[in-house]
Design an enzyme around this catalytic site. Sequence first.
Site, mmCIF file in Angstrom:
data_model
loop_
_atom_site.group_PDB
_atom_site.id
_atom_site.type_symbol
_atom_site.label_atom_id
_atom_site.label_comp_id
_atom_site.label_asym_id
_atom_site.label_seq_id
_atom_site.Cartn_x
_atom_site.Cartn_y
_atom_site.Cartn_z
ATOM 1 N N GLU A 157 49.844 39.757 34.233
ATOM 2 C CA GLU A 157 49.079 40.948 33.809
ATOM 3 C C GLU A 157 47.927 41.070 34.788
ATOM 4 O OE1 GLU A 157 49.800 42.975 31.320
ATOM 5 O OE2 GLU A 157 51.367 41.844 30.284
ATOM 6 N N CYS A 187 40.689 45.728 32.529
ATOM 7 C CA CYS A 187 41.758 46.101 33.463
ATOM 8 C C CYS A 187 42.177 47.547 33.250
ATOM 9 C CB CYS A 187 42.943 45.164 33.293
ATOM 10 S SG CYS A 187 43.462 45.021 31.577
HETATM 11 P P1 NAD Z 1 41.006 35.877 38.958
HETATM 12 O O1 NAD Z 1 42.341 36.242 39.479
HETATM 13 O O2 NAD Z 1 39.926 35.598 39.934
HETATM 14 O O3 NAD Z 1 41.077 34.584 38.018
HETATM 15 C C1 NAD Z 1 41.914 34.551 36.889
HETATM 16 C C2 NAD Z 1 42.193 33.101 36.520
HETATM 17 O O4 NAD Z 1 42.982 32.503 37.541
HETATM 18 C C3 NAD Z 1 40.957 32.218 36.362
HETATM 19 O O5 NAD Z 1 41.147 31.380 35.249
HETATM 20 C C4 NAD Z 1 40.954 31.405 37.643
HETATM 21 O O6 NAD Z 1 40.324 30.154 37.541
HETATM 22 C C5 NAD Z 1 42.436 31.229 37.887
HETATM 23 N N1 NAD Z 1 42.807 30.932 39.275
HETATM 24 C C6 NAD Z 1 42.127 31.242 40.406
HETATM 25 N N2 NAD Z 1 42.811 30.822 41.488
HETATM 26 C C7 NAD Z 1 43.942 30.252 41.031
HETATM 27 C C8 NAD Z 1 45.062 29.636 41.664
HETATM 28 N N3 NAD Z 1 45.150 29.566 42.997
HETATM 29 N N4 NAD Z 1 46.057 29.151 40.880
HETATM 30 C C9 NAD Z 1 45.991 29.252 39.531
HETATM 31 N N5 NAD Z 1 44.951 29.821 38.882
HETATM 32 C C10 NAD Z 1 43.941 30.318 39.621
HETATM 33 O O7 NAD Z 1 40.604 37.064 37.959
HETATM 34 P P2 NAD Z 1 39.228 37.288 37.218
HETATM 35 O O8 NAD Z 1 38.208 37.672 38.253
HETATM 36 O O9 NAD Z 1 38.957 36.145 36.332
HETATM 37 O O10 NAD Z 1 39.571 38.560 36.289
HETATM 38 C C11 NAD Z 1 39.460 39.873 36.731
HETATM 39 C C12 NAD Z 1 40.834 40.426 37.076
HETATM 40 O O11 NAD Z 1 41.704 40.299 35.967
HETATM 41 C C13 NAD Z 1 40.798 41.905 37.376
HETATM 42 O O12 NAD Z 1 41.607 42.175 38.495
HETATM 43 C C14 NAD Z 1 41.401 42.545 36.139
HETATM 44 O O13 NAD Z 1 41.986 43.800 36.341
HETATM 45 C C15 NAD Z 1 42.408 41.514 35.748
HETATM 46 N N6 NAD Z 1 42.767 41.665 34.342
HETATM 47 C C16 NAD Z 1 44.025 42.109 34.009
HETATM 48 C C17 NAD Z 1 44.371 42.309 32.677
HETATM 49 C C18 NAD Z 1 45.729 42.809 32.261
HETATM 50 O O14 NAD Z 1 46.099 42.651 31.089
HETATM 51 N N7 NAD Z 1 46.498 43.413 33.137
HETATM 52 C C19 NAD Z 1 43.427 42.049 31.694
HETATM 53 C C20 NAD Z 1 42.174 41.620 32.077
HETATM 54 C C21 NAD Z 1 41.851 41.407 33.397
#
Ligand code: NAD
Length: 520
Positions: free
Chosen positions: A251, A285
């Site tokens: 997502e 999002c």
């Molecule tokens: P992010 O991608 O920076 O981090 C998300 C998670 O991934 C965190 O827990 C982080 O520690 C982990 N992570 C980071 N690097 C990783 C790796 N290499 N391997 C595994 N895990 C890793 O996102 P964010 O800044 O926390 O959230 C914002 C983003 O989330 C925005 O792009 C937003 O649109 C998206 N989002 C999507 C939805 C949806 O349902 N489509 C909902 C909410 C947020």
Amino acid sequence: MESGTAARGTETNGASTAAVDSIEVHNPATGGLIKSIPIDSPETVAATVARVRANQPEWEAMGIEGRYHWLGKLRDWLLDNQERVLDTMQEETGKVRADAGNEPAYLADLINFYGTRAAKFIGEESIRPHTPLLAGKKLRVQYRPHQVVGIISPWNFPLILALGDAVPALQAGAAVVIKPSEFTPLGLAEVVEAWKREIGGPDVFDCVQGVGETGGALVDAVDFIQFTGSDRTGRKVMARAAETLTPVSLELGGKDPMIVLADADLDRAANAAAWGGMMNSGQICMSVERIYVEEPAYDEFVAKLAKEVGALRQGADGRSPEKDVGAMTSPNQTAIVEGQVNEALAAGARALTGGKKVEGPGDYFEPTVLVDVDHSMKVMRDETFGPVVGVMKVRDAEEAIRLANDTPYGLSGSVFGERERAEQVARRVECGAINVNDVLVNYFASDVPMGGWKESGIGYRHGEPGIKKFCRTESIVITRFAGKREPTWYPYTRARRGLVGRIAQAFNARDFKRRLGRRG
Ligand code: NAD
């Protein structure tokens, strides 16, 4: 100090480098340190997964009702302890109370939704064979859970986006391990602790704490990965999961359009745009990020929107909801928002209200309405994830649809206008979920699936797919009547093969001549 900083030589926001041992969690509304929590090593992640895996068969054997019993206790705990959970979450996110308050309510509803529908969605299916050749067989499909589901979640809705997937996964019979965002690990940890100590739930649900490296270790250890976050990290997670052929559901980000047709109720459309764009400081999002307004309605709509957004009260509140727009949860995100707005202003855009970072303590960006924007600007192309909307005047609905679809994303959107016309337009927007004369509300309609098209993701949340994805399909073909051997088995003889061929021809042909074995 930044929120979510991993102590001793790492970057923030998941990009880990050297070995680290703790995360410092900050309050974005004040900048103050809340506490440091230890990072779990890859070995601890593997051991946690192994432990819940060992307990999963017993959990699965409890059946749908038995598992709903325990999830119902979690629902009751969330309802009874809302204030406490909201206090923690508000502190680590900088949300206003009203925005934080949505999370326990959504989760309680979701627990009931899947608890009462799981039997329909993932109960054993009896299938009627499509051909009389299989008349002697009983066909059944059972849905067995992936043993351990790993959930990696972001910071914008720390409970909804972690537990919102844990609930259907647990209800399906899987064990669950969550790695919450390093910016907002505390509220989720409190719920997991309550499951263990206060509710006394079976040992099939846990969390691990850390940055990107911890997330990677979780991907390696589990049987299914549910990831919510940026498309940039989503690609890394999918690549890592490919190494162990672990299935994923992603997502990801969005750049959601709103289309306002000339015959819309402009008061409702402007109020919806203000709430849909600014709620949770635009860190959703599915936030309204770009608005396309048919020419005859443009001036009036923009004036109403600027007035509504300009009147929003920004800042920190406590238990009583007194503010509308809270802080930016991640300082990294504030820099992105500021960069996009400044680039747009330099290229000729105008801010009717807002337009800059707020000076003073805490991390706030002013609720902002930009006009005179176009698709050459990042603010209309890239995900902003902040309290900013860009508004463009369009000739007609065709131009609005073309611009709405001019994006690599396809998460959701909204169309405002006379109902039938708005519905027609909505059907042509390329995204996983769309609202007519409302915003964001599809997320609370758990009945219907939602998932991103294009670079907004893979897989679905909610509805039947939202629980089925945590299951593996096992088809069972049961022989009801049986002799010593089937005509298709050995030995192959001319007579037996001839008989098989004639029977197959008789059933497969769709005209009389061919059924009798002749050519058409
Ligand atoms: P992010 O991608 O920076 O981090 C998300 C998670 O991934 C965190 O827990 C982080 O520690 C982990 N992570 C980071 N690097 C990783 C790796 N290499 N391997 C595994 N895990 C890793 O996102 P964010 O800044 O926390 O959230 C914002 C983003 O989330 C925005 O792009 C937003 O649109 C998206 N989002 C999507 C939805 C949806 O349902 N489509 C909902 C909410 C947020």
